[in-house]
Design a protein around this motif. Structure first.
Motif, PDB file in Angstrom:
ATOM      1  N   TYR A   1       0.791  -1.231   0.000  1.00 51.23           N
ATOM      2  CA  TYR A   1       0.000   0.000   0.000  1.00 51.23           C
ATOM      3  C   TYR A   1       0.823   1.281   0.000  1.00 51.23           C
ATOM      4  CZ  TYR A   1      -3.473  -3.498   0.955  1.00 51.23           C
ATOM      5  OH  TYR A   1      -4.255  -4.620   0.876  1.00 51.23           O
TER       6      TYR A   1
ATOM      7  N   ASP B   1       3.296   1.946  -1.945  1.00 46.46           N
ATOM      8  CA  ASP B   1       3.822   2.204  -3.276  1.00 46.46           C
ATOM      9  C   ASP B   1       2.976   3.183  -4.082  1.00 46.46           C
ATOM     10  OD1 ASP B   1       5.908   0.309  -3.000  1.00 46.46           O
ATOM     11  OD2 ASP B   1       4.567  -1.300  -3.605  1.00 46.46           O
ATOM     12  N   GLY B   2       1.685   3.168  -3.865  1.00 47.18           N
ATOM     13  CA  GLY B   2       0.808   3.972  -4.712  1.00 47.18           C
ATOM     14  C   GLY B   2       0.862   3.448  -6.136  1.00 47.18           C
ATOM     15  N   GLY B   3       0.779   4.332  -7.100  1.00 49.60           N
ATOM     16  CA  GLY B   3       0.797   3.934  -8.499  1.00 49.60           C
ATOM     17  C   GLY B   3       2.141   4.119  -9.161  1.00 49.60           C
TER      18      GLY B   3
ATOM     19  N   LYS C   1       6.852  -0.788  -8.373  1.00 48.96           N
ATOM     20  CA  LYS C   1       6.231  -1.395  -7.194  1.00 48.96           C
ATOM     21  C   LYS C   1       6.263  -2.916  -7.320  1.00 48.96           C
ATOM     22  CE  LYS C   1       1.566  -1.015  -9.075  1.00 48.96           C
ATOM     23  NZ  LYS C   1       0.255  -0.446  -8.884  1.00 48.96           N
TER      24      LYS C   1
END
Length: 184
Positions: free
Chosen positions: A88, A90-92, A96
């Protein structure tokens, strides 16, 4: 004649000092694979680190550091430098990694170390999963096993828990299967 002999010996001695390449997964589910190169100097650093261990427990401590270093060097050559522990943080962002990426890549890195003879007290095993919800695998990790005459202890080498370049988490497999590990 002496110069030619010197040149030939120099070329032949360099053949044993080859760089190594490993495919590192990212993008969740091994969607993307980066071809990462480790120099002989980097691998020599890892060898010295691991050979400082005097027993299996010490080798696991050094192995956690070695896996972190290998990932840091891979991050210098790929987007995985952006990877953060868990799924979670990492985001987009590109680079990742989920547990499938980590378990696959870490197993490949462990295989490289084993092939070079750097693991003296452990052997690399198959990736393991732990199940929480409805017996569906919910987390995967690389696994090592102590080389012993009796019943061999197994350990996960789990880099998913940490940010890129940090030491991997190494836990007894049975504890990890029950949910042990950092809360990410």
């Amino acid at each position: 004649m002496h110069r030619w002999l010197f040149v030939m010996l120099a070329l032949l001695s360099g053949l044993g000092l080859a760089d190594e390449r490993v495919k590192v997964c990212y993008g969740y589910g091994c969607l993307v694979q980066a071809d990462v190169r480790y120099s002989d100097g980097q691998l020599g650093d890892v060898r010295r680190l691991l050979f400082a261990a005097v027993d299996a427990a010490e080798e696991r401590k050094m192995l956690a550091l070695a896996i972190g270093r290998l990932y840091a060097w891979a991050g210098e050559q790929s987007d995985i430098h952006n990877d953060r522990g868990g799924n979670y943080a990492d985001g987009g962002i590109p680079g990742k990694m989920d547990c499938i990426d980590h378990s696959t890549s870490t197993t490949r890195l462990l295989g490289l170390l084993a092939e070079r003879g750097y693991l003296r007290w452990h052997r690399v095993r198959e990736i393991e999963a732990r199940n929480f919800a409805w017996l569906i695998p919910s987390h995967w990790s690389a696994v090592i096993e102590e080389k012993t005459d009796g019943e061999a202890a197994r350990f996960v080498v789990d880099s998913w828990f940490v940010d890129n370049g940090q030491p991997a988490v190494i836990l007894p497999l049975d504890e990890w299967k029950k949910g042990a590990g950092p809360d990410v």
